[in-house]
Enzyme design. Structure first.
Site, PDB file in Angstrom:
ATOM      1  N   GLU A  48       0.814  -1.276   0.128  1.00 54.90           N
ATOM      2  CA  GLU A  48       0.063  -0.050   0.054  1.00 54.90           C
ATOM      3  C   GLU A  48       0.778   1.455  -0.002  1.00 54.90           C
ATOM      4  O   GLU A  48       0.630   2.229   0.745  1.00 54.90           O
ATOM      5  CB  GLU A  48      -0.916   0.082   1.118  1.00 54.90           C
ATOM      6  N   VAL A  49       1.711   1.324  -0.876  1.00 61.08           N
ATOM      7  CA  VAL A  49       2.663   2.441  -1.144  1.00 61.08           C
ATOM      8  C   VAL A  49       1.950   3.412  -2.182  1.00 61.08           C
ATOM      9  O   VAL A  49       2.183   2.951  -3.544  1.00 61.08           O
ATOM     10  CB  VAL A  49       3.968   2.162  -1.378  1.00 61.08           C
TER      11      VAL A  49
END
Length: 552
Positions: free
Chosen positions: A365-366
């Site tokens: 989740e970057v």
């Protein structure tokens, strides 16, 4: 993990707590649900007589019933360890420790003396290393035989002996799990049987998120006890996230002085000193679980950014303390000497404290840096992990960065292709599909604990899938399964238990038992009898309607 929900307010948390308290009753370590079946699943009578091996969870490779009266523990029973070859002698101390731990477990409920003695010949319970067992037995396999003269567990190494002792516990009445003398004083009898057993996968684990809510070393030890009973062999600790940093790093004191002071909901948080962490590792090692520490980078890093604001070059940090549950907003700088000096300091310390082979770097989740910068960041941190003598592990998003052991959770468009291509280059995969194995998902939409962003997961959903065929990956690339337990809504050991039990044994059976033994109808009957075991131990559990729990 994506969670398309708003952060929980303190008022909402209080309401959830009140709902749980109204629905639950106190029972030992946590809270025990007492709801009966609601979908017409018939409750079963409590079986009489010794517990036969066809009721073991996870189901063994092979079970051959014997004849005769079986073996009854009495005040004359001893636990024997055997001397042997020089190679075996070098492991004699380890075998004796397994025997002492088994004796301690059995003494509490039975009140029997159960001395640990040598040699292994004679009646009683014998633990024997036998390198002549078939090589296919592996390091975790074992053979258990029980008859009127005693019980004998043989294995090629100590780990197999320990797994066999967990099966021995399951062959005794449920009261054997009681931390105090059993009130009803049952006969402690094992049915006559021969069990041949070994695991399907080499990696079988569960993850505990101690970043969203902090759990003390004693509470983590309780979590380990539950994993060990069902023959899991890895404990993944999610040590850092936006809400808190939970491990001491002497070179970076602000990580705990600042970053450890918060958690979801605004309660104080906490952290593990080096001594705390090493005690958790020791306790896990004694139960043959490998600790896999996770430092989640470059995203999920708000606690680190609060401690070291100079690592934020994108303006992603939220004001500290951060007590919400939104994800995907924070990131370390993807480039520059300062950030890689920081990651090296952290990796070096964690590798020093961790005897196991793995160090998890997160990577999920970057959203605020370019794909090429992300892949290069993952590659460089992965190299730091290798330089520290460990194997890097990452969530499946890290596949483009060359991480060789990937944990699959996110099946959104494109992720399957990335993972398949990585396995074709030689990568291996731990299966943790969010819609099947995430232990923080609600059982049903109205359940008071957990989340629903990946759907609801009842016990059958957790059990009825095949890790080898869920995705079209290179044959042999799946090395195991893991059940992550995230803690946005879970802040007590009792709440953890309610989400673990009865779904943890379902995932444990997927990881241990042969594929051809997989059968929901058979499993749910065996699982139903585990409820009495959990009650004796003081564990909380959810009496799900899809399981035919015995009548009380």
């Amino acid at each position: 993990m994506p969670r398309p929900i708003a952060g929980l307010s303190v008022r909402t948390r209080v309401l959830l707590t009140l709902l749980c308290v109204l629905a639950l009753t106190a029972a030992g370590f946590g809270l025990q649900r007492v709801l009966g079946p609601r979908d017409g699943t018939a409750a079963r009578p409590v079986p009489a007589g010794p517990r036969t091996a066809d009721r073991i969870v996870p189901v063994p490779l092979s079970v051959t019933p014997g004849s005769g009266p079986g073996y009854r523990l009495t005040d004359r029973t001893v636990i024997r360890t055997a001397p042997g070859t020089e190679a075996v002698e070098r492991q004699a101390g380890e075998v004796r420790r397994i025997a002492e731990r088994l004796a301690e477990t059995l003494r509490r409920p039975t009140g029997l003396p159960l001395p640990v003695v040598e040699p292994a010949a004679g009646d009683g319970i014998a633990l024997v290393l036998d390198p002549a067992l078939p090589e296919a037995t592996g390091t975790e396999g074992y053979r258990l035989t029980a008859d009127a003269d005693g019980v004998r567990i043989t294995a090629r190494g100590p780990e197999g002996l320990f797994r066999g002792t967990q099966t021995l516990r399951q062959l005794l009445p449920p009261g054997i799990e009681s931390p105090a003398p059993a009130a009803d004083g049952p006969e402690w009898t094992l049915a006559p049987v021969t069990v041949e057993d070994r695991p399907r996968y080499r990696y079988r684990g569960a993850m505990l998120d101690v970043a969203r809510h902090f759990f003390t070393p004693a509470e983590v030890k309780g979590f380990i006890d539950r994993l060990a009973l069902y023959k899991l062999n890895h404990l993944h600790l999610h040590l850092t996230d936006d809400q808190g940093w939970r491990i001491e790093v002497p070179a970076r004191p602000a990580l705990t002085a600042v970053g450890a002071t918060s958690e979801v909901g605004g309660t104080p948080g906490g952290f593990y000193t080096a001594a705390d962490y090493q005690e958790i590792v020791r306790y896990a090692q004694e139960r043959y679980l490998t600790v896999v520490p996770e430092i989640d980078v470059p995203g999920h890093s708000n606690a680190a950014l609060a401690a070291y604001p100079e690592l934020d070059c994108t303006g992603s940090a939220r004001p500290w303390p951060y007590t919400g549950t939104e994800v995907g907003f924070s990131t370390l700088c993807p480039t520059g000497d300062a950030v890689f000096t920081f990651t090296r300091d952290v990796v070096t310390e964690l590798a020093r404290l961790t005897p196991g082979p793995y160090l998890h770097i997160g990577g999920d989740e970057v959203k605020r840096i370019a794909p090429a910068e992300y892949a290069e960041f993952v590659r460089r941190v992965g190299e730091q992990v290798r330089a520290a003598g460990k194997t890097p592990v990452g969530w499946n998003q890290t596949a483009p960065g060359g991480i060789g052991l990937l944990q699959f959770w996110d099946g959104r468009a494109g992720r399957d292709t990335e993972l398949r291509e990585a396995t074709e280059r030689g990568a291996e995969v731990i299966m943790s599909p969010s819609g099947r194995s995430y232990l923080d998902m609600k059982y049903e939409s109205t359940y008071p604990l957990g989340l629903v962003w990946a759907g609801t997961i009842d016990v059958r959903t957790a059990y009825d899938w095949d890790p080898d065929t869920l995705l079209p990956l290179r044959a042999g690339s799946v090395v195991g399964v893991e059940g992550p337990l995230w803690t946005e809504t879970l802040d007590t050991p009792g709440a953890l238990d309610l989400m673990l039990l009865p779904r943890l044994p379902a995932l444990a059976e997927l990881g241990w038992s042969p594929r051809e033994s997989h059968d929901w109808g058979h499993f749910k009957g065996r699982l139903a009898e585990e409820g009495a075991r959990w009650e004796a131990a003081g564990y909380a559990y959810e009496r799900r309607p899809e399981v035919p729990w015995p009548n009380r």
